[in-house]
Motif scaffolding. Sequence first.
Motif, PDB file in Angstrom:
ATOM      1  N   SER A   1       3.788  19.253  15.373  1.00 17.96           N
ATOM      2  CA  SER A   1       5.174  18.844  15.119  1.00 17.96           C
ATOM      3  C   SER A   1       5.411  18.643  13.629  1.00 17.96           C
ATOM      4  O   SER A   1       4.456  18.540  12.848  1.00 17.96           O
ATOM      5  N   PRO A   2       6.669  18.570  13.201  1.00 16.02           N
ATOM      6  CA  PRO A   2       6.947  18.318  11.781  1.00 16.02           C
ATOM      7  C   PRO A   2       6.291  17.046  11.262  1.00 16.02           C
ATOM      8  O   PRO A   2       5.749  17.035  10.148  1.00 16.02           O
ATOM      9  N   ALA A   3       6.321  15.976  12.042  1.00 13.70           N
ATOM     10  CA  ALA A   3       5.737  14.711  11.595  1.00 13.70           C
ATOM     11  C   ALA A   3       4.240  14.852  11.372  1.00 13.70           C
ATOM     12  O   ALA A   3       3.701  14.403  10.348  1.00 13.70           O
ATOM     13  N   ALA A   4       3.545  15.480  12.329  1.00  6.29           N
ATOM     14  CA  ALA A   4       2.093  15.646  12.204  1.00  6.29           C
ATOM     15  C   ALA A   4       1.737  16.541  11.019  1.00  6.29           C
ATOM     16  O   ALA A   4       0.816  16.249  10.252  1.00  6.29           O
ATOM     17  N   LEU A   5       2.467  17.630  10.852  1.00  4.40           N
ATOM     18  CA  LEU A   5       2.207  18.539   9.743  1.00  4.40           C
ATOM     19  C   LEU A   5       2.476  17.868   8.397  1.00  4.40           C
ATOM     20  O   LEU A   5       1.734  18.057   7.430  1.00  4.40           O
TER      21      LEU A   5
ATOM     22  N   VAL B   1       2.299  14.682   7.615  1.00  2.28           N
ATOM     23  CA  VAL B   1       1.239  13.714   7.303  1.00  2.28           C
ATOM     24  C   VAL B   1      -0.001  14.446   6.802  1.00  2.28           C
ATOM     25  O   VAL B   1      -0.645  14.012   5.842  1.00  2.28           O
ATOM     26  N   GLN B   2      -0.329  15.571   7.434  1.00  3.23           N
ATOM     27  CA  GLN B   2      -1.461  16.363   6.966  1.00  3.23           C
ATOM     28  C   GLN B   2      -1.250  16.824   5.522  1.00  3.23           C
ATOM     29  O   GLN B   2      -2.152  16.730   4.683  1.00  3.23           O
ATOM     30  N   CYS B   3      -0.059  17.331   5.246  1.00  2.00           N
ATOM     31  CA  CYS B   3       0.255  17.794   3.887  1.00  2.00           C
ATOM     32  C   CYS B   3       0.190  16.647   2.894  1.00  2.00           C
ATOM     33  O   CYS B   3      -0.352  16.789   1.787  1.00  2.00           O
ATOM     34  N   LEU B   4       0.744  15.506   3.280  1.00  2.00           N
ATOM     35  CA  LEU B   4       0.762  14.344   2.394  1.00  2.00           C
ATOM     36  C   LEU B   4      -0.658  13.895   2.043  1.00  2.00           C
ATOM     37  O   LEU B   4      -0.959  13.627   0.878  1.00  2.00           O
TER      38      LEU B   4
ATOM     39  N   ASP C   1       0.873  -1.171   0.000  1.00  2.00           N
ATOM     40  CA  ASP C   1       0.000   0.000   0.000  1.00  2.00           C
ATOM     41  C   ASP C   1       0.913   1.224   0.000  1.00  2.00           C
ATOM     42  O   ASP C   1       1.521   1.564   1.010  1.00  2.00           O
ATOM     43  N   LEU C   2       1.032   1.869  -1.151  1.00  2.75           N
ATOM     44  CA  LEU C   2       2.015   2.935  -1.325  1.00  2.75           C
ATOM     45  C   LEU C   2       1.734   4.120  -0.412  1.00  2.75           C
ATOM     46  O   LEU C   2       2.657   4.688   0.180  1.00  2.75           O
ATOM     47  N   PHE C   3       0.472   4.498  -0.292  1.00  2.00           N
ATOM     48  CA  PHE C   3       0.174   5.648   0.556  1.00  2.00           C
ATOM     49  C   PHE C   3       0.546   5.359   2.008  1.00  2.00           C
ATOM     50  O   PHE C   3       1.129   6.205   2.692  1.00  2.00           O
ATOM     51  N   ARG C   4       0.234   4.171   2.472  1.00  2.00           N
ATOM     52  CA  ARG C   4       0.568   3.806   3.848  1.00  2.00           C
ATOM     53  C   ARG C   4       2.088   3.781   4.042  1.00  2.00           C
ATOM     54  O   ARG C   4       2.602   4.209   5.079  1.00  2.00           O
ATOM     55  N   ALA C   5       2.807   3.287   3.038  1.00  4.51           N
ATOM     56  CA  ALA C   5       4.266   3.247   3.124  1.00  4.51           C
ATOM     57  C   ALA C   5       4.845   4.657   3.184  1.00  4.51           C
ATOM     58  O   ALA C   5       5.768   4.934   3.958  1.00  4.51           O
ATOM     59  N   LEU C   6       4.290   5.557   2.366  1.00  4.91           N
ATOM     60  CA  LEU C   6       4.740   6.944   2.375  1.00  4.91           C
ATOM     61  C   LEU C   6       4.466   7.599   3.729  1.00  4.91           C
ATOM     62  O   LEU C   6       5.335   8.255   4.306  1.00  4.91           O
ATOM     63  N   GLU C   7       3.281   7.399   4.225  1.00  7.79           N
ATOM     64  CA  GLU C   7       2.889   8.007   5.500  1.00  7.79           C
ATOM     65  C   GLU C   7       3.766   7.498   6.645  1.00  7.79           C
ATOM     66  O   GLU C   7       4.216   8.270   7.493  1.00  7.79           O
ATOM     67  N   THR C   8       4.015   6.193   6.654  1.00  5.26           N
ATOM     68  CA  THR C   8       4.846   5.606   7.708  1.00  5.26           C
ATOM     69  C   THR C   8       6.268   6.137   7.648  1.00  5.26           C
ATOM     70  O   THR C   8       6.865   6.482   8.677  1.00  5.26           O
TER      71      THR C   8
ATOM     72  N   ARG D   1       8.831  19.230   2.912  1.00  5.35           N
ATOM     73  CA  ARG D   1       9.399  20.584   2.823  1.00  5.35           C
ATOM     74  C   ARG D   1       8.458  21.618   3.429  1.00  5.35           C
ATOM     75  O   ARG D   1       8.868  22.444   4.254  1.00  5.35           O
ATOM     76  N   ILE D   2       7.190  21.568   3.030  1.00  5.76           N
ATOM     77  CA  ILE D   2       6.222  22.544   3.517  1.00  5.76           C
ATOM     78  C   ILE D   2       6.013  22.392   5.019  1.00  5.76           C
ATOM     79  O   ILE D   2       5.893  23.383   5.750  1.00  5.76           O
ATOM     80  N   ALA D   3       5.970  21.148   5.483  1.00  7.07           N
ATOM     81  CA  ALA D   3       5.786  20.912   6.911  1.00  7.07           C
ATOM     82  C   ALA D   3       6.935  21.505   7.720  1.00  7.07           C
ATOM     83  O   ALA D   3       6.722  22.176   8.737  1.00  7.07           O
ATOM     84  N   LEU D   4       8.153  21.277   7.279  1.00  6.68           N
ATOM     85  CA  LEU D   4       9.307  21.803   8.000  1.00  6.68           C
ATOM     86  C   LEU D   4       9.358  23.324   7.950  1.00  6.68           C
ATOM     87  O   LEU D   4       9.662  23.984   8.954  1.00  6.68           O
ATOM     88  N   GLU D   5       9.055  23.898   6.795  1.00 10.02           N
ATOM     89  CA  GLU D   5       9.064  25.355   6.674  1.00 10.02           C
ATOM     90  C   GLU D   5       7.978  25.986   7.555  1.00 10.02           C
ATOM     91  O   GLU D   5       8.217  27.019   8.201  1.00 10.02           O
ATOM     92  N   THR D   6       6.803  25.371   7.575  1.00 13.91           N
ATOM     93  CA  THR D   6       5.703  25.879   8.399  1.00 13.91           C
ATOM     94  C   THR D   6       6.059  25.791   9.874  1.00 13.91           C
ATOM     95  O   THR D   6       5.864  26.737  10.649  1.00 13.91           O
ATOM     96  N   TRP D   7       6.583  24.636  10.272  1.00 13.14           N
ATOM     97  CA  TRP D   7       6.968  24.416  11.681  1.00 13.14           C
ATOM     98  C   TRP D   7       8.073  25.373  12.106  1.00 13.14           C
ATOM     99  O   TRP D   7       8.058  25.890  13.230  1.00 13.14           O
ATOM    100  N   ALA D   8       9.017  25.632  11.206  1.00 16.57           N
ATOM    101  CA  ALA D   8      10.146  26.507  11.537  1.00 16.57           C
ATOM    102  C   ALA D   8       9.698  27.927  11.856  1.00 16.57           C
ATOM    103  O   ALA D   8      10.389  28.647  12.583  1.00 16.57           O
TER     104      ALA D   8
END
Length: 216
Positions: A189-193, A195-198, A87-94, A171-178
């Motif tokens: 957190s970066p991880a939560a953001l 996943v939302q972006c993804l 499951d590609l989406f699940r693999a990406l998210e993980t 990239r967007i998650a890290l820039e937003t969090w920063a």
Amino acid sequence: MSTKPPSSLTERRKAATQLEIAHAAAELFATQGPHATTAEEIARHAGVALRTFYRYFRSKQDAVSPLLATGADRWRALLEAAEPGTDLFRALETAVQRSLSAPDETAATALLRTRGLLRAAADDPALRAVWYRVNQESEERLVPVVARLADGRLGAVQVRLVAAAATDAIRIALETWADTEAGVTGEDSPAALAVQCLRQLLGGMSALAPDGDGGG
């Protein structure tokens, strides 16, 4: 720059030296800003000669490339560990969650270092260019990984879209969090953001499901 694991002792030493210089540059950029930092200072902070610095890097901003690339390599390696046809989406998210999580002090420090670099890049076009270049290179290296995992379920365009979306999500998650004072864990957190972006960037691609038609 190559992101393949160094195979010889000389290559490993070279990679270690480059990373030491990158850490020194990141620390100085975050504490006193790129404009106030010279290549001479970075070299001295890293314990190397100036000629050694310029043997590896063209500019002071370019010195952080190995550090930024390490993060990209880590998350791509996590994705590569998945089996084709998964499951590609699940693999990406993980992979995104694991690569941006902060289970220990080392991981938390790495994220905070990235925050410092992104804040420093806000007023330095050359440093921003390095950040965007590393992301572009990461996206290009992600394409064959996505293609292998998709195992024929996605067309060439879809594979590139997935690679681009996954890279931009981080990239967007890290820039937003920063730009905030949020911690390295929790809902902002970066991880939560990321996943939302993804989820938002890939939400319309039904072909990511294991039995999707993969056309395109």
